[in-house]
Design an enzyme around this catalytic site. Structure first.
Site: not given
Ligand SMILES: Cc1cc2nc3c(=O)[nH]c(=O)nc-3n(C[C@H](O)[C@H](O)[C@H](O)COP(=O)(O)OP(=O)(O)OC[C@H]3O[C@@H](n4cnc5c(N)ncnc54)[C@H](O)[C@@H]3O)c2cc1C
Length: 440
Positions: A127-128, A132, A156, A279, A313, A363
């Site tokens: 979601e926006p 994670s 996304w 090398q 997993t 993912e």
């Molecule tokens: C091009 C693209 C395609 C995508 N396609 C899909 C799709 O088809 N379907 C879908 O559902 N999603 C999709 N996504 C979303 C993607 O899965 C998320 O961007 C990803 O899971 C990270 O979520 P976020 O961007 O909200 O980052 P956030 O969750 O906000 O995280 C921001 C940062 O904080 C870190 N972080 C967060 N929580 C913790 C924690 N507990 N401990 C340590 N570090 C943490 C993260 O690793 C990251 O570095 C896509 C994203 C992109 C960019």
């Protein structure tokens, strides 16, 4: 028995996918990257060829390929273009929740429909304001009678602007976290579904990425993938099988960066010889080669575990984490071998590097994979070694000279072993009191 040899059928699948990738994807990859668009005709060809949806079970009219076969396909597609590979594989991601759903009628309906017709299905947890933290989903599923009404926004979403169907994860109550998560198959044409503008990206620009908004979208009970409380586990089961495929994308992209770099190194002259004779360049190639090979083995292992019916997993996280990180390193070193030309849009490396950057994000970010792996290593992993406190006593002067039958006491803090009928009042090394000693 442990074996790494592909079956004749798997070799055929790999060959077939490679031919498709070289014929249909490679020639158009840079164009769609430049114009930031997704080629529907290529997706249709992938569907017609059976490259897309290869994993639909046979009982629903699919090919019934396992995950091993699917990752062989995805490596080849990603070697030609990671963005188009993401888009073609997205149907497998969108269908994965169906595979694990207990709703037999829903599986029958959508698997069959997708196997028979050129239909795209996408996957939506993010979601926006969250990605994670899947338990932090805010998109609301309000129960009305036996149906649900969806309100909220997904972001996304790969292929969201093209897909006919959406596997959507929502919550009946955000305060319940995991306990509220549920999932549905939603059709794009249903009233209240709006598709946002295509999101401009750094790389993988051939893939379509959008936001999707739901305003009072009525979902009939027949379309429940997972009832409240079961959606979170469904999302995790999905990722356990799709993360190896992200690993395979990374292997494919890294492999082509390496292959282009090897080719370039054999041709480019400097100081009167080809740079492949230096090398410093050979070591870069050696490192690239071992990284690609290692990542592929990890990806194959994870896919094999899934096909064996094991819980993949941990292997999935290992493969996704490792492959996505080395892909960026390999692409970066390939760019270094190309040097100035690597930094231009005339050669493929800069695109591969931009494409590879996404592997560490979608993912489950690298940070999330490390949370999964450290959680496993610190709790469920079963060590073969005894606890440090119970280690056998190492031979030293004191051990050799001790009276037969004398008891041994180990200081739990610094490891010093004392011989005698009683522990010392104080450890002579770390000064901790008697209570720090344990009889060995
Ligand atoms: C091009 C693209 C395609 C995508 N396609 C899909 C799709 O088809 N379907 C879908 O559902 N999603 C999709 N996504 C979303 C993607 O899965 C998320 O961007 C990803 O899971 C990270 O979520 P976020 O961007 O909200 O980052 P956030 O969750 O906000 O995280 C921001 C940062 O904080 C870190 N972080 C967060 N929580 C913790 C924690 N507990 N401990 C340590 N570090 C943490 C993260 O690793 C990251 O570095 C896509 C994203 C992109 C960019």
């Amino acid at each position: 028995m442990l074996g790494f040899r592909l079956t004749p059928e798997q070799i055929e699948i790999q060959k077939w996918a490679r031919e498709f990738a070289l014929r249909e994807i490679l020639p158009v990859a840079w164009y769609y990257d430049m114009v930031d668009d997704t080629p529907l005709p290529v997706l249709r060809k992938a569907w017609e060829a059976g490259i897309m949806n290869a994993d639909i079970p046979r009982e629903y009219g699919g090919k019934g390929c396992g995950l091993v076969e699917n990752i062989l396909i995805t490596e080849e597609l990603a070697a030609a273009c990671a963005g188009l590979a993401t888009t073609i594989f997205d149907n497998s991601l969108g269908m994965e929740p169906l595979r694990h759903s207990a709703n037999a009628a829903l599986k029958q309906k959508y698997f069959t429909e997708i196997a028979r017709n050129f239909k795209l299905i996408c996957f939506a947890t993010s979601e926006p304001t969250m990605g994670s933290d899947v338990a932090g989903i805010r998109c609301l599923a309000r129960r009305e009678g036996e149906d649900y009404v969806l309100n909220g926004t997904k972001y996304w979403i790969t292929n969201g602007g093209l897909a006919d169907y959406l596997s959507v994860f929502a919550t009946t109550d955000p305060a319940q976290k995991h306990g509220g998560i549920c999932a549905f198959v939603v059709e794009k044409d249903w009233q209240g579904v709006s598709i946002g503008r295509r999101i401009p990206k750094l790389g993988q620009r051939g893939s379509n990425t959008v936001g999707i908004h739901f305003k009072d979208v009525r979902v009939p009970k027949e379309n429940i993938l997972a009832p409240p409380g079961e959606g979170f586990a469904l999302a995790m089961k999905t990722f356990a099988r799709t993360r190896p495929a992200i690993g395979a994308f990374a292997v494919g992209a890294a492999r082509s960066a390496m292959e282009f770099a090897i080719d370039y190194a054999k041709r480019r002259q400097a100081f009167g010889t080809t740079i492949a004779n230096f090398q410093a360049i050979q070591h870069k190639i050696a490192d690239m080669f071992q990284k690609v090979e290692t990542a592929r083995l990890l990806v194959w292992k994870a896919a094999w575990e899934a096909d064996q019916g094991m819980d993949p997993t941990i292997a999935a996280s290992v493969s996704k984490l490792y492959a996505s990180e080395i892909a960026l390193e390999v692409a970066n070193e390939a760019l270094q071998i190309f040097a100035g030309y690597g930094y231009t849009k005339m050669f493929p490396i800069e695109k591969i590097q931009r494409d590879c950057r996404l592997f560490r994000i979608y993912e489950g970010t690298s940070e999330v994979q490390r949370i999964i792996l450290s959680g496993y290593a610190l709790s469920d992993y079963e060590p073969a070694m005894p606890p440090i406190e119970d280690l056998p006593i190492h031979l030293n002067r004191d051990t050799v000279n001790r009276e037969p039958g004398t008891a041994a006491w180990r200081c739990r803090i610094c490891g010093h072993v004392h011989y005698g009928n009683e522990p010392p009042n104080e450890c002579p090394y770390c000064f901790f009191p008697k209570s720090a000693f344990k009889k060995v």
